[in-house]
Scaffold this active site. Structure first.
Site, mmCIF file in Angstrom:
data_model
loop_
_atom_site.group_PDB
_atom_site.id
_atom_site.type_symbol
_atom_site.label_atom_id
_atom_site.label_comp_id
_atom_site.label_asym_id
_atom_site.label_seq_id
_atom_site.Cartn_x
_atom_site.Cartn_y
_atom_site.Cartn_z
ATOM 1 C CB SER A 12 -0.889 0.006 1.062
ATOM 2 O OG SER A 12 -1.937 -1.157 1.170
ATOM 3 C CG ASN A 77 7.506 -4.480 0.323
ATOM 4 O OD1 ASN A 77 8.570 -4.600 0.145
ATOM 5 N ND2 ASN A 77 6.762 -3.882 0.820
ATOM 6 C CE1 TYR A 141 13.436 -4.013 9.377
ATOM 7 C CE2 TYR A 141 16.110 -3.111 9.230
ATOM 8 C CZ TYR A 141 15.134 -3.298 8.336
ATOM 9 O OH TYR A 141 14.013 -2.548 7.446
HETATM 10 P P1 NDP Z 1 6.650 0.827 4.902
HETATM 11 O O1 NDP Z 1 6.464 1.030 6.716
HETATM 12 O O2 NDP Z 1 6.986 2.168 4.288
HETATM 13 O O3 NDP Z 1 6.044 0.080 4.200
HETATM 14 C C1 NDP Z 1 5.898 -0.900 4.545
HETATM 15 C C2 NDP Z 1 4.621 -1.400 4.385
HETATM 16 O O4 NDP Z 1 4.082 -2.600 4.972
HETATM 17 C C3 NDP Z 1 3.218 -1.056 3.986
HETATM 18 O O5 NDP Z 1 2.330 -1.496 3.063
HETATM 19 C C4 NDP Z 1 2.665 -1.289 5.804
HETATM 20 O O6 NDP Z 1 1.280 -0.718 5.426
HETATM 21 C C5 NDP Z 1 3.085 -2.279 5.378
HETATM 22 N N1 NDP Z 1 2.611 -3.864 6.880
HETATM 23 C C6 NDP Z 1 3.069 -2.927 8.287
HETATM 24 N N2 NDP Z 1 2.950 -3.791 8.361
HETATM 25 C C7 NDP Z 1 2.471 -4.706 8.572
HETATM 26 C C8 NDP Z 1 1.410 -6.088 9.125
HETATM 27 N N3 NDP Z 1 2.029 -5.958 10.199
HETATM 28 N N4 NDP Z 1 0.428 -6.304 8.262
HETATM 29 C C9 NDP Z 1 0.538 -6.313 7.331
HETATM 30 N N5 NDP Z 1 1.233 -5.072 6.212
HETATM 31 C C10 NDP Z 1 2.024 -5.086 6.873
HETATM 32 O O7 NDP Z 1 8.354 0.658 4.397
HETATM 33 P P2 NDP Z 1 9.232 0.472 2.980
HETATM 34 O O8 NDP Z 1 8.715 0.348 1.912
HETATM 35 O O9 NDP Z 1 10.689 1.511 3.365
HETATM 36 O O10 NDP Z 1 9.730 -1.070 3.751
HETATM 37 C C11 NDP Z 1 9.611 -2.147 2.278
HETATM 38 C C12 NDP Z 1 10.719 -3.346 3.318
HETATM 39 O O11 NDP Z 1 12.033 -2.813 3.297
HETATM 40 C C13 NDP Z 1 10.168 -3.879 4.538
HETATM 41 O O12 NDP Z 1 10.324 -5.119 4.791
HETATM 42 C C14 NDP Z 1 11.885 -2.778 5.230
HETATM 43 O O13 NDP Z 1 11.907 -3.209 6.479
HETATM 44 C C15 NDP Z 1 12.388 -2.934 3.876
HETATM 45 N N6 NDP Z 1 13.513 -2.031 4.101
HETATM 46 C C16 NDP Z 1 13.258 -0.995 3.786
HETATM 47 C C17 NDP Z 1 14.422 0.354 3.822
HETATM 48 C C18 NDP Z 1 14.318 1.411 3.586
HETATM 49 O O14 NDP Z 1 15.142 2.144 3.814
HETATM 50 N N7 NDP Z 1 13.292 1.726 3.264
HETATM 51 C C19 NDP Z 1 15.734 -0.475 3.618
HETATM 52 C C20 NDP Z 1 15.690 -2.105 4.227
HETATM 53 C C21 NDP Z 1 14.576 -2.427 4.038
HETATM 54 P P3 NDP Z 1 0.178 -1.401 6.955
HETATM 55 O O15 NDP Z 1 1.008 -0.729 7.990
HETATM 56 O O16 NDP Z 1 -1.368 0.012 6.727
HETATM 57 O O17 NDP Z 1 -0.783 -2.998 7.098
#
Ligand code: NDP
Length: 240
Positions: A12, A77, A141
């Site tokens: 999302s 993801n 993490y």
């Molecule tokens: P965001 O926090 O921006 O997005 C995370 C997404 O995961 C959202 O859509 C959120 O939607 C969903 N999410 C979180 N918790 C839950 C849950 N319990 N159930 C269902 N959905 C969930 O994260 P990023 O886009 O920054 O990161 C995406 C991935 O990349 C992650 O795995 C992160 O660890 C990894 N990553 C990111 C980095 C960065 O710099 N951004 C660096 C390294 C790794 P909602 O809250 O509505 O459920």
């Protein structure tokens, strides 16, 4: 891939949103499992509200969709982080991170694997993190992301003869809403991080999505069990 169905978690916003958009552009139908709906549900996208931290709900939602569609493409993801020094991290926080970063990917794979095996084709991409190499304050993490990388290698070996590939991507700092919220663009610490990245900038969600789609490609059948750093060179070394 025209007509193929992909399941993307956390689609999302942030990196997951870019993955959803790119897969739709490439002709996939995409099921997005997140808690919150995206601002706009796009043509070809199916949204299902799922708390992936809840194993029972995750398994039910995944089995439900696996009964309706052959899901041959899975992108794990969604991830979460609690930052805390060794002495401060709590068991509850560790449990949260294990549930979302490691258990949910396993439950989803268990649900879609029968169809992949039956079709002799499958693509699984897990989103890890460069923090899996080690980063201060990232006991849970970094540990769970390193664990996901280890699970990727095991899953790759268990499915290798069945036309299924399993790979992982470890992003470095990517400018998502979440990242910018805790790293203000003008804050000295943010500038310091940016300057230490060999390419001299943060990554974009689209750049991670591009790597995901490379692994998803039908032509990528000889690549499995790999961990690709999409990190502007940070995993190689820091500048300055
Ligand atoms: P965001 O926090 O921006 O997005 C995370 C997404 O995961 C959202 O859509 C959120 O939607 C969903 N999410 C979180 N918790 C839950 C849950 N319990 N159930 C269902 N959905 C969930 O994260 P990023 O886009 O920054 O990161 C995406 C991935 O990349 C992650 O795995 C992160 O660890 C990894 N990553 C990111 C980095 C960065 O710099 N951004 C660096 C390294 C790794 P909602 O809250 O509505 O459920």
């Amino acid at each position: 891939m025209k007509g193929a169905t992909a399941l993307v978690t956390g689609g999302s916003r942030g990196i997951g949103r870019a993955v959803v958009q790119r897969l739709l552009a490439d002709g996939y139908e995409v099921i997005n499992f997140s808690r919150t709906a995206p601002k706009e549900i796009l043509p070809g996208e199916i949204f299902e509200s799922v708390d992936l931290g809840n194993a029972k709900r995750t398994r039910e939602a995944a089995m439900d969709w696996a009964a309706k569609k052959d899901i041959l493409n899975l992108v794990n993801n969604a991830g979460m982080i609690h930052v805390g020094k060794i002495e401060d991290i709590t068991l509850e926080q560790i449990d949260d991170m294990v549930a979302l970063n490691m258990v949910a990917p396993l439950l989803l794979l268990q649900a879609v694997l029968p169809a992949m095996r039956a079709q002799k084709f499958g693509r699984v991409v897990n989103i890890g993190s460069r923090a899996g190499l080690g980063k201060s304050g990232r006991t849970g993490y970094g540990g769970t992301k390193a664990g996901l990388a280890g699970m990727t290698r095991t899953w790759a070996l268990e499915t290798a003869t069945q036309g299924i590939t399993v790979n992982a991507i470890a992003p470095g700092p990517i400018e998502t809403e979440l990242f910018t919220a805790s790293n203000h663009p003008d804050a000295p610490q943010t500038i310091k991080i940016r300057e230490s990245i060999p390419v001299g900038r943060f990554g974009t969600p689209d750049e991670v999505a591009h790597a995901v789609c490379m692994f998803m490609d039908k032509r990528a059948g000889f690549i499995t069990g790999q961990l690709l750093y999409v990190c502007g060179g940070m995993s190689v070394g820091l500048t300055g």
